[in-house]
Design an enzyme around this catalytic site. Structure first.
Site, PDB file in Angstrom:
ATOM      1  N   ASP A  85      -5.384   9.369  10.072  1.00 47.84           N
ATOM      2  CA  ASP A  85      -3.958   8.878  10.580  1.00 47.84           C
ATOM      3  C   ASP A  85      -3.472   9.454  11.828  1.00 47.84           C
ATOM      4  O   ASP A  85      -3.822  10.516  12.218  1.00 47.84           O
ATOM      5  CB  ASP A  85      -3.013   9.330   9.379  1.00 47.84           C
ATOM      6  CG  ASP A  85      -3.327   8.679   8.038  1.00 47.84           C
ATOM      7  OD1 ASP A  85      -3.880   7.501   8.033  1.00 47.84           O
ATOM      8  OD2 ASP A  85      -3.282   9.476   7.118  1.00 47.84           O
ATOM      9  N   GLU A 136       0.991  -1.099   0.061  1.00 46.75           N
ATOM     10  CA  GLU A 136      -0.017  -0.015   0.009  1.00 46.75           C
ATOM     11  C   GLU A 136       0.854   1.221  -0.027  1.00 46.75           C
ATOM     12  O   GLU A 136       1.866   1.269   0.748  1.00 46.75           O
ATOM     13  CB  GLU A 136      -0.846   0.064   1.099  1.00 46.75           C
ATOM     14  CG  GLU A 136      -1.893  -0.986   1.347  1.00 46.75           C
ATOM     15  CD  GLU A 136      -2.665  -1.030   2.699  1.00 46.75           C
ATOM     16  OE1 GLU A 136      -3.716  -1.843   2.925  1.00 46.75           O
ATOM     17  OE2 GLU A 136      -2.552  -0.081   3.483  1.00 46.75           O
TER      18      GLU A 136
END
Length: 278
Positions: A61, A50
């Protein structure tokens, strides 16, 4: 349509082992080092990669990945340059699946049709877009599928039986189960709870289920991989990269190796899960 992701999970199923899925941020700490890291990941044991698309407002995040995104943006990384990284990687590796992960805004600004055409031409296999719910499938998911890209969706512990079919409806490639609620890189995942959740998802889909968030060590990777079709590791790799940088935040001779070494140990853990799963 069979993508590299479908092919890779098919191969792993025949081998009877789960996947190690690794996450790195495009352009962290700079584009050249980032390409070197991408190139060593498959040999170190990454089955699927990824690649984070740096964004100025990465709300899902944790601190490690946010900082990685900022380093990448500071180094001049754009979505166009991220696709360039993919193209450069594909010059020497046509087998390892590559998934772009991030937020919709940079793609929207780039232009959906142009982005999908350029991503496909560069050698991208799938997309994970964390801020596009199934209700907005027309925006990107359906055009991506039409362009021949997998659209990989996130399921979480709060995705209930009523919601799950909507989440899975246009998902392809694999399902990414987020094992703990909250931001990336936080608490560790509980293997037995993960196992129950994976089984629940599998009642609704034949797709592989990979589990991420909270996996930092080979032991944790093994425990989680034994319950699923793959373990996803991101924040731990970013931390290893960051620890190798110099005082100015630039790459050193140790940077590429620091990431590769951790991936190799995580891969050994995941490969050990085959025995644990039997």
């Amino acid at each position: 349509m069979t993508t590299r992701i479908d092919t890779r999970f098919g191969e792993l199923k025949q081998q009877g082992r789960p996947a190690l899925v690794t996450f790195v941020m495009a352009g962290d700490p700079d584009l050249d080092t980032s390409l070197q890291i991408l190139k060593v990941l498959p040999a170190a044991g990454a089955d699927v990669i990824e690649i984070g698309m740096p964004f100025t407002d990465p709300m899902a995040d944790g601190p490690a990945i946010q900082a990685a995104g900022l380093r990448a943006l500071k180094a001049g990384t754009t979505l166009k340059k991220t696709l360039g990284l993919v193209r450069d990687f594909r010059a020497t590796d046509n087998a390892t699946p590559l998934v772009l992960m991030g937020y919709y805004n940079p793609i929207y600004i780039y232009g959906v049709d142009a982005f999908l055409a350029d991503a496909k031409a560069a050698g991208v296999d799938g997309l994970i877009i964390v801020d596009l719910p199934p209700e907005e499938d027309e925006e990107l998911c359906l055009p991506a599928m039409k362009a021949g890209l997998n659209f990989i969706r996130l399921a979480t512990p709060t995705t209930d039986e009523k919601r799950l079919p909507a989440v899975l409806a246009n998902t392809s490639g694999f399902v990414y189960y987020v094992s703990i609620t909250g931001i990336t890189g936080s608490a560790s995942a509980d293997a037995s709870a993960v196992g129950a959740a994976v089984q629940r998802i599998k009642r609704h889909t034949n797709l592989p289920v990979c589990v991420g968030f909270g996996i930092r060590t080979p032991d944790a990777a093994q425990a989680i991989a034994a319950q699923a079709n793959g373990a996803v590791v991101g924040s731990a790799l970013i931390d290893a990269l960051k620890a190798s940088l110099n005082a100015e935040g630039r790459a050193t001779k140790a940077t590429v190796g620091a990431v590769a070494d951790l991936v190799a140990s995580l891969a050994a853990g995941v490969r050990g899960a085959k025995q644990a799963a039997e």
